[in-house]
Design a protein around this motif. Sequence first.
Motif, mmCIF file in Angstrom:
data_model
loop_
_atom_site.group_PDB
_atom_site.id
_atom_site.type_symbol
_atom_site.label_atom_id
_atom_site.label_comp_id
_atom_site.label_asym_id
_atom_site.label_seq_id
_atom_site.Cartn_x
_atom_site.Cartn_y
_atom_site.Cartn_z
ATOM 1 N N ARG A 1 0.841 -1.209 0.000
ATOM 2 C CA ARG A 1 0.000 0.000 0.000
ATOM 3 C C ARG A 1 0.869 1.250 0.000
ATOM 4 O O ARG A 1 1.868 1.335 0.699
ATOM 5 N N LYS A 2 0.457 2.244 -0.781
ATOM 6 C CA LYS A 2 1.193 3.499 -0.876
ATOM 7 C C LYS A 2 0.653 4.510 0.134
ATOM 8 O O LYS A 2 -0.529 4.483 0.470
ATOM 9 N N PRO A 3 1.504 5.406 0.610
ATOM 10 C CA PRO A 3 1.022 6.483 1.492
ATOM 11 C C PRO A 3 0.012 7.352 0.740
ATOM 12 O O PRO A 3 0.041 7.427 -0.494
ATOM 13 N N PRO A 4 -0.872 8.027 1.456
ATOM 14 C CA PRO A 4 -1.841 8.908 0.784
ATOM 15 C C PRO A 4 -1.119 9.940 -0.072
ATOM 16 O O PRO A 4 -0.089 10.491 0.323
ATOM 17 N N GLY A 5 -1.646 10.190 -1.241
ATOM 18 C CA GLY A 5 -1.030 11.159 -2.149
ATOM 19 C C GLY A 5 -1.571 10.965 -3.544
ATOM 20 O O GLY A 5 -2.495 10.179 -3.772
ATOM 21 N N GLN B 1 -2.303 9.664 -7.171
ATOM 22 C CA GLN B 1 -2.231 8.320 -7.730
ATOM 23 C C GLN B 1 -1.182 8.247 -8.823
ATOM 24 O O GLN B 1 -0.950 9.205 -9.562
ATOM 25 N N GLU C 1 -5.122 -1.993 -3.656
ATOM 26 C CA GLU C 1 -3.756 -2.071 -3.151
ATOM 27 C C GLU C 1 -3.713 -2.928 -1.891
ATOM 28 O O GLU C 1 -4.705 -3.040 -1.168
#
Length: 324
Positions: free
Chosen positions: A248-252, A254, A267
């Motif tokens: 999973r990617k940090p919020p931000g 796409q 994710e």
Amino acid sequence: MRLRSRLTFASGLVIGFMTLHVLLDWDLHTLQHVSKEEHFHQPVDRGDNMAANSTNSTTRILCWIMTSPKNLQSRTVHARETWAKRCDVTLYMSSTETAFPTVALNVSEGRENLYWKTIRAFQYIHDKHLDQADWFFKADDDTFVVVENLHLILSSFNPEEPYYLGRRFSPFVKQGYMSGGAGYVLSKEALRRFVKGFETGECTHFSSIEDMALGKCMETMKVPVVDTRDVLGRHTFHPFPLDKYVIRKPPGPQAWHMIYDHYPVIEGPDCCSDYAVSFHYIRPVQMYMLQYMTYHLRPFAYKYRFNTAMHPRNRTTKATVTTM
């Protein structure tokens, strides 16, 4: 009092033992019942040197791999030694003929010529190999493919009908187009229509963006796109390596490829279908790692829950076909 206490203690032991016995017996019965209902079984290891067997007589797959002379030893040889041998027919398309072997398409190398190479490759296959397969799968030389899972998805469809399958992107083409890196599939009828489109002038080389331009031709020739996600909405074709999805990617903002995706991207550990077909941008060492993990690695005593309801072909929407 002592006698009463002892009798109470003894009675408690007996009742506890009987209760435990009943619970264990019920649990064992439940496990046996679940095993029968959900079709547990040990996956079959086909072995490195065994070609994929079609799930029925109309899923013969011709795989053609787009490559170039400079990539033969750094990339293409590793695809050949891993997944490519599982296709029913495998062709390596390049600008020159070699003993690798590669097919010369009389097209110059370079990104600006990728669509020309694709056009010439499908025309060559149509002329030389149309009767040797039912489905025609294009992959890059850094794509890893689980061919058995591709057979599974294709087994739901009639190759004499027009179908176009892969990872669906949204921009630029009304019905969308399939990611070139993730690989895409044309049915026999779709291949016929693609070749006819260039014979009649309905399709043209209007862009060097290979996958988008091919998608436009599919739309023009009325070849519908197919939703290849599984019953849980998880993707089977992937234009990037697994780590791009499973972590999973940090919020931000796409990533661009997630913006292009037609369907929502999941994710994390549930990102990808159990019946994943492809991953792109795979380095040579990763080819062999994926090969090992797909066909050899087995946790001891673990039995995979082979639930037919989870197959991509058994989605409640029957692998949605999108029409104009």
